[in-house]
Design an enzyme around this catalytic site. Structure first.
Site, mmCIF file in Angstrom:
data_model
loop_
_atom_site.group_PDB
_atom_site.id
_atom_site.type_symbol
_atom_site.label_atom_id
_atom_site.label_comp_id
_atom_site.label_asym_id
_atom_site.label_seq_id
_atom_site.Cartn_x
_atom_site.Cartn_y
_atom_site.Cartn_z
ATOM 1 C CG ASP A 1 -27.432 -12.842 -12.229
ATOM 2 O OD1 ASP A 1 -26.622 -11.621 -11.935
ATOM 3 O OD2 ASP A 1 -27.325 -12.754 -14.146
ATOM 4 N N GLY A 2 -29.636 -16.031 -9.723
ATOM 5 C CA GLY A 2 -30.920 -16.283 -9.659
ATOM 6 C C GLY A 2 -30.550 -16.125 -7.522
ATOM 7 C CG ASN B 1 -34.228 -10.451 -12.408
ATOM 8 O OD1 ASN B 1 -33.980 -10.028 -12.917
ATOM 9 N ND2 ASN B 1 -34.106 -11.556 -13.412
ATOM 10 C CD GLU B 2 -38.556 -11.728 -14.600
ATOM 11 O OE1 GLU B 2 -38.258 -12.686 -13.766
ATOM 12 O OE2 GLU B 2 -37.350 -11.081 -15.601
ATOM 13 C CG ASP C 1 -47.605 -19.391 -25.458
ATOM 14 O OD1 ASP C 1 -48.729 -19.404 -26.376
ATOM 15 O OD2 ASP C 1 -46.610 -19.564 -26.336
ATOM 16 C CB ALA D 1 -45.819 -17.156 -28.054
HETATM 17 P P1 NAP Z 1 -32.796 -20.018 -13.991
HETATM 18 O O1 NAP Z 1 -33.564 -20.712 -14.974
HETATM 19 O O2 NAP Z 1 -31.265 -20.307 -13.282
HETATM 20 O O3 NAP Z 1 -32.183 -18.083 -14.487
HETATM 21 C C1 NAP Z 1 -32.401 -18.054 -16.349
HETATM 22 C C2 NAP Z 1 -30.922 -17.064 -16.853
HETATM 23 O O4 NAP Z 1 -31.211 -16.263 -16.454
HETATM 24 C C3 NAP Z 1 -30.292 -18.186 -15.960
HETATM 25 O O5 NAP Z 1 -28.541 -17.415 -16.734
HETATM 26 C C4 NAP Z 1 -29.738 -16.823 -15.033
HETATM 27 O O6 NAP Z 1 -28.584 -16.343 -14.653
HETATM 28 C C5 NAP Z 1 -30.226 -15.576 -16.059
HETATM 29 N N1 NAP Z 1 -30.287 -14.477 -15.532
HETATM 30 C C6 NAP Z 1 -31.625 -14.339 -13.681
HETATM 31 N N2 NAP Z 1 -31.397 -12.729 -13.631
HETATM 32 C C7 NAP Z 1 -30.745 -12.249 -14.753
HETATM 33 C C8 NAP Z 1 -30.363 -10.737 -15.530
HETATM 34 N N3 NAP Z 1 -31.404 -10.031 -15.065
HETATM 35 N N4 NAP Z 1 -30.003 -10.179 -16.414
HETATM 36 C C9 NAP Z 1 -29.778 -11.519 -17.456
HETATM 37 N N5 NAP Z 1 -29.242 -12.662 -16.811
HETATM 38 C C10 NAP Z 1 -30.046 -13.279 -15.761
HETATM 39 O O7 NAP Z 1 -33.673 -19.483 -13.097
HETATM 40 P P2 NAP Z 1 -33.190 -18.636 -12.178
HETATM 41 O O8 NAP Z 1 -31.991 -18.412 -11.907
HETATM 42 O O9 NAP Z 1 -33.950 -18.624 -10.883
HETATM 43 O O10 NAP Z 1 -33.577 -16.920 -12.474
HETATM 44 C C11 NAP Z 1 -35.128 -16.627 -12.401
HETATM 45 C C12 NAP Z 1 -34.839 -15.948 -14.092
HETATM 46 O O11 NAP Z 1 -34.802 -16.592 -15.113
HETATM 47 C C13 NAP Z 1 -36.502 -15.216 -13.828
HETATM 48 O O12 NAP Z 1 -36.519 -14.429 -13.060
HETATM 49 C C14 NAP Z 1 -36.516 -14.415 -15.551
HETATM 50 O O13 NAP Z 1 -35.788 -14.008 -16.173
HETATM 51 C C15 NAP Z 1 -35.541 -15.986 -16.042
HETATM 52 N N6 NAP Z 1 -36.011 -16.481 -17.222
HETATM 53 C C16 NAP Z 1 -35.469 -16.670 -18.530
HETATM 54 C C17 NAP Z 1 -36.119 -17.152 -18.910
HETATM 55 C C18 NAP Z 1 -35.759 -17.294 -20.839
HETATM 56 O O14 NAP Z 1 -35.706 -16.624 -20.778
HETATM 57 N N7 NAP Z 1 -36.868 -17.950 -21.591
HETATM 58 C C19 NAP Z 1 -37.310 -17.898 -19.457
HETATM 59 C C20 NAP Z 1 -37.580 -18.004 -17.446
HETATM 60 C C21 NAP Z 1 -37.220 -17.854 -16.641
HETATM 61 P P3 NAP Z 1 -27.851 -17.497 -13.437
HETATM 62 O O15 NAP Z 1 -27.393 -18.947 -14.378
HETATM 63 O O16 NAP Z 1 -26.526 -16.384 -12.865
HETATM 64 O O17 NAP Z 1 -28.586 -17.328 -12.666
HETATM 65 MN MN MN Z 2 -29.873 -19.437 -11.729
#
Ligand code: NAP
Ligand code: MN
Length: 265
Positions: free
Chosen positions: A45-46, A120-121, A148, A183
């Site tokens: 997804d990233g 995403n956001e 936070d 938080a």
């Molecule tokens: P990443 O650290 O690899 O992303 C975190 C996880 O979110 C990965 O497993 C990614 O899937 C998954 N993901 C991304 N978009 C998604 C969606 N629309 N629905 C469900 N899961 C999704 O970083 P990244 O790949 O660059 O993705 C950036 C995204 O990470 C941000 O947009 C944010 O949503 C998310 N994120 C989540 C947290 C948290 O949950 N605590 C914290 C920071 C960021 P893949 O492994 O397939 O890439």
């Molecule tokens: Mn990723």
């Protein structure tokens, strides 16, 4: 059909990208990295987020197809071993184009106003400690946030960061924005709503920085750090993102397969 491929850069994704080009050439598909009409993202997804931001200026003209090389993806719904089938259907079938809402923000700093779009956001975090911000909805004061950070997600982003914060999962046919807290501080002195809030398309919210503070602003995977953010106006964007679907894979099936598993009784 003009297409391009973006891959995550790991060995498997790169070799699949090379294989895609080979198979596509045999079927008369034309590679065009500058002005593609279909963008194939190979990775996770990233990777699709990166592909989206690479071609965001052409959002109205392109549609995306995701191939995942890790676990099941939300934006990437084809598996690595289905590449031949994908190329075949792409060259033979008209896809169904599915459009998902995007979020937009206007960030006002001491230098002026900049607009951004997210798939995403948007995430806001205090860098040196508590983020302090006044939140207005439709130009009326709503709450003073201390905590936070704040995450403003699209419906398709609701399964990402927003979900980790206890936000609701929103079907992408519901044009909306979700505001979730990270938080928040809640006691007799400080108070926020606590629940996440869903705003419809014709509403907007303003996040007004209430002190001199360094703020980390993330637009999907892209982060910006500033100490001069005055306000951020958030709304559902006028533009949408399009995905080319060559077979059905409903949103709720993706949610179930990603979070519950395949063997639901
Ligand atoms: P990443 O650290 O690899 O992303 C975190 C996880 O979110 C990965 O497993 C990614 O899937 C998954 N993901 C991304 N978009 C998604 C969606 N629309 N629905 C469900 N899961 C999704 O970083 P990244 O790949 O660059 O993705 C950036 C995204 O990470 C941000 O947009 C944010 O949503 C998310 N994120 C989540 C947290 C948290 O949950 N605590 C914290 C920071 C960021 P893949 O492994 O397939 O890439
Ligand atoms: Mn990723």
């Amino acid at each position: 059909m003009n297409y391009t491929v973006l891959d995550r850069g790991d060995e498997l994704s790169r070799s699949l990208a090379a294989k895609f080009h080979e198979l596509a050439a045999k079927r008369g598909m034309v590679r065009n990295d500058d002005s593609p009409s279909v963008i194939i993202s190979i990775g996770g997804d990233g990777t699709l987020l990166q592909a989206f931001h690479t071609y965001a200026h052409r959002a109205d003209l392109v549609s995306f197809v995701g191939v995942h090389t890790g676990h099941l993806g939300f934006y990437a719904d084809w598996k690595a071993d289905e590449l031949e089938e994908l190329v075949q259907v792409m060259s033979e079938k008209e896809p169904r184009i599915v459009s998902y809402p995007l979020a937009q923000i206007e960030v006002e700093t001491s230098e002026g106003t900049s607009s951004y779009i997210a798939l995403n956001e948007f995430t806001l975090k205090g860098v040196d400690g508590t983020l302090v911000a006044q939140i207005n909805i439709n130009d009326e004061s709503f709450e003073m946030f201390r905590g936070d950070g704040i995450v403003i997600s699209t419906p398709s982003g609701s399964t990402a960061y927003n979900k980790s914060l206890g936000g609701a999962i929103v079907h992408p046919s519901i044009e909306s924005l979700q505001i979730a807290e990270i938080a928040s501080i809640n006691n007799r002195v400080y108070r926020t709503l606590g629940s996440s809030v869903l705003l419809p398309k014709h509403h907007h919210c303003d996040i007004l920085s209430s002190k001199k503070q360094r703020i980390m602003l993330a637009i999907d995977h892209i982060t910006i750090l500033r100490d001069d953010i005055r306000s951020i106006r958030c709304a559902v964007a006028n533009r949408k993102v399009s995905f080319a679907r060559y077979r059905p894979f409903t949103f709720w099936n993706r949610v179930r397969e990603a979070f519950i598993g395949y063997d639901v009784q």
